[in-house]
Design a protein around this motif. Structure first.
Motif, PDB file in Angstrom:
ATOM      1  N   MET A  85       0.841  -1.190   0.000  1.00 32.85           N
ATOM      2  CA  MET A  85       0.000   0.000   0.000  1.00 32.85           C
ATOM      3  C   MET A  85       0.876   1.238   0.000  1.00 32.85           C
ATOM      4  SD  MET A  85      -2.879   1.546  -0.022  1.00 32.85           S
ATOM      5  CE  MET A  85      -3.909   0.074  -0.026  1.00 32.85           C
ATOM      6  N   SER A  86       0.406   2.239  -0.713  1.00 34.52           N
ATOM      7  CA  SER A  86       1.124   3.500  -0.797  1.00 34.52           C
ATOM      8  C   SER A  86       1.308   4.115   0.580  1.00 34.52           C
ATOM      9  CB  SER A  86       0.330   4.466  -1.685  1.00 34.52           C
ATOM     10  OG  SER A  86       0.833   5.779  -1.556  1.00 34.52           O
ATOM     11  N   ALA A  87       2.454   4.777   0.753  1.00 34.43           N
ATOM     12  CA  ALA A  87       2.714   5.467   2.007  1.00 34.43           C
ATOM     13  C   ALA A  87       2.016   6.820   2.067  1.00 34.43           C
ATOM     14  CB  ALA A  87       4.219   5.660   2.193  1.00 34.43           C
ATOM     15  N   GLU A  88       1.244   7.127   1.040  1.00 33.85           N
ATOM     16  CA  GLU A  88       0.487   8.375   1.031  1.00 33.85           C
ATOM     17  C   GLU A  88      -0.398   8.445   2.268  1.00 33.85           C
ATOM     18  OE1 GLU A  88      -3.126  10.391  -1.566  1.00 33.85           O
ATOM     19  OE2 GLU A  88      -1.785   8.953  -2.504  1.00 33.85           O
ATOM     20  N   PRO A  89      -0.370   9.563   2.989  1.00 40.65           N
ATOM     21  CA  PRO A  89      -1.155   9.628   4.218  1.00 40.65           C
ATOM     22  C   PRO A  89      -2.661   9.630   3.964  1.00 40.65           C
ATOM     23  CG  PRO A  89      -0.213  11.772   3.712  1.00 40.65           C
ATOM     24  CD  PRO A  89       0.397  10.798   2.753  1.00 40.65           C
ATOM     25  N   VAL A  90      -3.377   9.082   4.911  1.00 39.21           N
ATOM     26  CA  VAL A  90      -4.832   9.154   4.919  1.00 39.21           C
ATOM     27  C   VAL A  90      -5.212  10.512   5.497  1.00 39.21           C
ATOM     28  CG1 VAL A  90      -6.956   8.183   5.878  1.00 39.21           C
ATOM     29  CG2 VAL A  90      -5.052   6.661   5.265  1.00 39.21           C
ATOM     30  N   ILE A  91      -6.025  11.260   4.791  1.00 40.47           N
ATOM     31  CA  ILE A  91      -6.526  12.521   5.324  1.00 40.47           C
ATOM     32  C   ILE A  91      -7.848  12.237   6.019  1.00 40.47           C
ATOM     33  CG2 ILE A  91      -7.334  14.849   4.776  1.00 40.47           C
ATOM     34  CD1 ILE A  91      -5.475  14.779   2.334  1.00 40.47           C
ATOM     35  N   LEU A  92      -7.904  12.503   7.310  1.00 38.16           N
ATOM     36  CA  LEU A  92      -9.109  12.269   8.100  1.00 38.16           C
ATOM     37  C   LEU A  92      -9.742  13.602   8.465  1.00 38.16           C
ATOM     38  CD1 LEU A  92     -11.124  10.645   9.846  1.00 38.16           C
ATOM     39  CD2 LEU A  92      -9.419  10.724  11.694  1.00 38.16           C
ATOM     40  N   PHE A  93     -10.979  13.783   8.060  1.00 40.43           N
ATOM     41  CA  PHE A  93     -11.763  14.932   8.478  1.00 40.43           C
ATOM     42  C   PHE A  93     -12.412  14.543   9.802  1.00 40.43           C
ATOM     43  CE2 PHE A  93     -11.272  15.176   3.930  1.00 40.43           C
ATOM     44  CZ  PHE A  93     -10.938  16.511   3.728  1.00 40.43           C
ATOM     45  N   HIS A  94     -11.996  15.226  10.846  1.00 41.72           N
ATOM     46  CA  HIS A  94     -12.268  14.769  12.211  1.00 41.72           C
ATOM     47  C   HIS A  94     -12.799  15.889  13.086  1.00 41.72           C
ATOM     48  CE1 HIS A  94     -11.760  13.004  16.131  1.00 41.72           C
ATOM     49  NE2 HIS A  94     -10.760  13.801  16.447  1.00 41.72           N
ATOM     50  N   ALA A  95     -13.843  15.576  13.820  1.00 42.66           N
ATOM     51  CA  ALA A  95     -14.359  16.476  14.857  1.00 42.66           C
ATOM     52  C   ALA A  95     -14.105  15.803  16.201  1.00 42.66           C
ATOM     53  CB  ALA A  95     -15.847  16.736  14.667  1.00 42.66           C
ATOM     54  N   PRO A  96     -13.406  16.474  17.116  1.00 41.41           N
ATOM     55  CA  PRO A  96     -13.093  15.853  18.405  1.00 41.41           C
ATOM     56  C   PRO A  96     -14.335  15.373  19.144  1.00 41.41           C
ATOM     57  CG  PRO A  96     -11.840  17.878  18.113  1.00 41.41           C
ATOM     58  CD  PRO A  96     -12.844  17.815  16.984  1.00 41.41           C
ATOM     59  N   GLN A  97     -14.186  14.222  19.786  1.00 38.22           N
ATOM     60  CA  GLN A  97     -15.230  13.634  20.625  1.00 38.22           C
ATOM     61  C   GLN A  97     -16.527  13.427  19.849  1.00 38.22           C
ATOM     62  OE1 GLN A  97     -15.108  16.442  23.926  1.00 38.22           O
ATOM     63  NE2 GLN A  97     -13.536  15.247  24.973  1.00 38.22           N
ATOM     64  N   SER A  98     -16.363  12.889  18.642  1.00 43.22           N
ATOM     65  CA  SER A  98     -17.509  12.565  17.792  1.00 43.22           C
ATOM     66  C   SER A  98     -17.312  11.153  17.250  1.00 43.22           C
ATOM     67  CB  SER A  98     -17.599  13.568  16.637  1.00 43.22           C
ATOM     68  OG  SER A  98     -16.576  13.312  15.683  1.00 43.22           O
ATOM     69  N   ARG A  99     -18.176  10.738  16.343  1.00 40.48           N
ATOM     70  CA  ARG A  99     -18.027   9.410  15.742  1.00 40.48           C
ATOM     71  C   ARG A  99     -16.669   9.240  15.060  1.00 40.48           C
ATOM     72  NH1 ARG A  99     -23.445  10.357  15.468  1.00 40.48           N
ATOM     73  NH2 ARG A  99     -24.879   8.602  15.798  1.00 40.48           N
ATOM     74  N   SER A 100     -16.088  10.339  14.594  1.00 41.01           N
ATOM     75  CA  SER A 100     -14.810  10.212  13.891  1.00 41.01           C
ATOM     76  C   SER A 100     -13.656   9.870  14.824  1.00 41.01           C
ATOM     77  CB  SER A 100     -14.495  11.481  13.105  1.00 41.01           C
ATOM     78  OG  SER A 100     -14.390  12.608  13.936  1.00 41.01           O
ATOM     79  N   SER A 101     -13.875   9.966  16.133  1.00 47.09           N
ATOM     80  CA  SER A 101     -12.812   9.584  17.074  1.00 47.09           C
ATOM     81  C   SER A 101     -12.470   8.107  16.944  1.00 47.09           C
ATOM     82  CB  SER A 101     -13.228   9.909  18.509  1.00 47.09           C
ATOM     83  OG  SER A 101     -13.378  11.297  18.690  1.00 47.09           O
ATOM     84  N   GLY A 102     -13.466   7.294  16.616  1.00 43.16           N
ATOM     85  CA  GLY A 102     -13.195   5.874  16.407  1.00 43.16           C
ATOM     86  C   GLY A 102     -12.302   5.641  15.208  1.00 43.16           C
ATOM     87  N   THR A 103     -12.550   6.376  14.127  1.00 44.65           N
ATOM     88  CA  THR A 103     -11.690   6.256  12.952  1.00 44.65           C
ATOM     89  C   THR A 103     -10.272   6.704  13.268  1.00 44.65           C
ATOM     90  OG1 THR A 103     -13.577   6.634  11.494  1.00 44.65           O
ATOM     91  CG2 THR A 103     -11.389   6.954  10.545  1.00 44.65           C
ATOM     92  N   PHE A 104     -10.153   7.765  14.032  1.00 43.93           N
ATOM     93  CA  PHE A 104      -8.850   8.249  14.499  1.00 43.93           C
ATOM     94  C   PHE A 104      -8.145   7.142  15.279  1.00 43.93           C
ATOM     95  CE2 PHE A 104      -6.938  12.219  16.867  1.00 43.93           C
ATOM     96  CZ  PHE A 104      -5.661  11.814  16.525  1.00 43.93           C
ATOM     97  N   SER A 105      -8.866   6.478  16.177  1.00 45.97           N
ATOM     98  CA  SER A 105      -8.282   5.375  16.954  1.00 45.97           C
ATOM     99  C   SER A 105      -7.857   4.227  16.045  1.00 45.97           C
ATOM    100  CB  SER A 105      -9.287   4.866  17.995  1.00 45.97           C
ATOM    101  OG  SER A 105      -9.599   5.867  18.931  1.00 45.97           O
TER     102      SER A 105
END
Length: 213
Positions: A1-21
């Motif tokens: 897999m490419s080492a290109e970073p994943v860009i995560l659009f994230h709002a703290p303490q929301s559902r996206s915290s799980g994706t961050f984890s």
């Protein structure tokens, strides 16, 4: 897999915290694009151009946009197979893994929202999840066999469910019981969760201070 970073659009303490984890669990290269929900940044044209639903999480990777929480988990776990957080196609646990990932989106999430809003689920024949109490009993039976969703094997499904049950029990939507409590404690004690919790607490405090300034 490419080492290109994943860009995560994230709002703290929301559902996206799980994706961050999950990104932390995978050791994947990533870049955060923080959204301040207090300021309505998820409803501004810049973000609606990314996700017209105005929801987080969303990711951008290798020139492609992926939205919808479960789709993001499935994509990321498969994109970084060396971490072993998704049974591969052909693995006997692939089917159960997919089952519990989709069970979250198809049964638990709509049922949880109806319960939180004190809404009638509707007729069994029309409800996408049937009966929410049965949804919870089915989930509890699976987790009671533990220690993880796939038995001894920790997977991306546990990042999803550990995050979801922690949130829903915190707000009293899902009743706390020994099985759910032990599972949440086991999953969220992992270093990835601790790192994300610390980051989100700091970011949320910063957003709150900016709102009061």
């Amino acid at each position: 897999m490419s080492a290109e970073p994943v860009i995560l659009f994230h709002a703290p303490q929301s559902r996206s915290s799980g994706t961050f984890s999950l990104l932390e669990e995978l050791g994947a290269p990533y870049e955060l694009k923080l959204l301040n929900l207090r300021a309505g940044e998820n409803r501004k044209p810049e973000y609606l151009a990314i996700n017209p639903m105005g929801k987080v999480p969303a990711i951008h990777h290798r020139g492609q946009l992926v939205t919808e929480q479960v789709a993001i988990y499935l994509y990321l776990a498969d994109a970084f197979p060396e971490k072993g957080l998704a049974p591969a196609i052909g693995d006997v646990q692939r089917g159960p893994y997919l089952r519990w990932m989709v069970y979250y989106a198809a049964c638990f999430e709509p049922g949880m929202v109806d319960r939180a809003m004190k809404r009638d689920a509707g007729a069994l024949a029309m409800s996408p999840y049937g009966d929410f109490d049965v949804v919870l009993k089915t989930l509890e039976a699976q987790l009671a066999a533990g220690p993880y969703m796939l038995g001894e094997r920790f997977s991306a499904a546990d990042v999803l469910w550990g995050s979801a049950l922690r949130f829903s029990m915190m707000f009293g939507i899902v009743p706390e019981n020994p099985t759910f409590r032990a599972y949440v404690d086991r999953v969220t004690a992992r270093p990835a969760f601790a790192k994300v919790d610390a980051h989100d607490a700091e970011a949320s405090a910063r957003f709150a201070a900016a709102a009061e300034a």
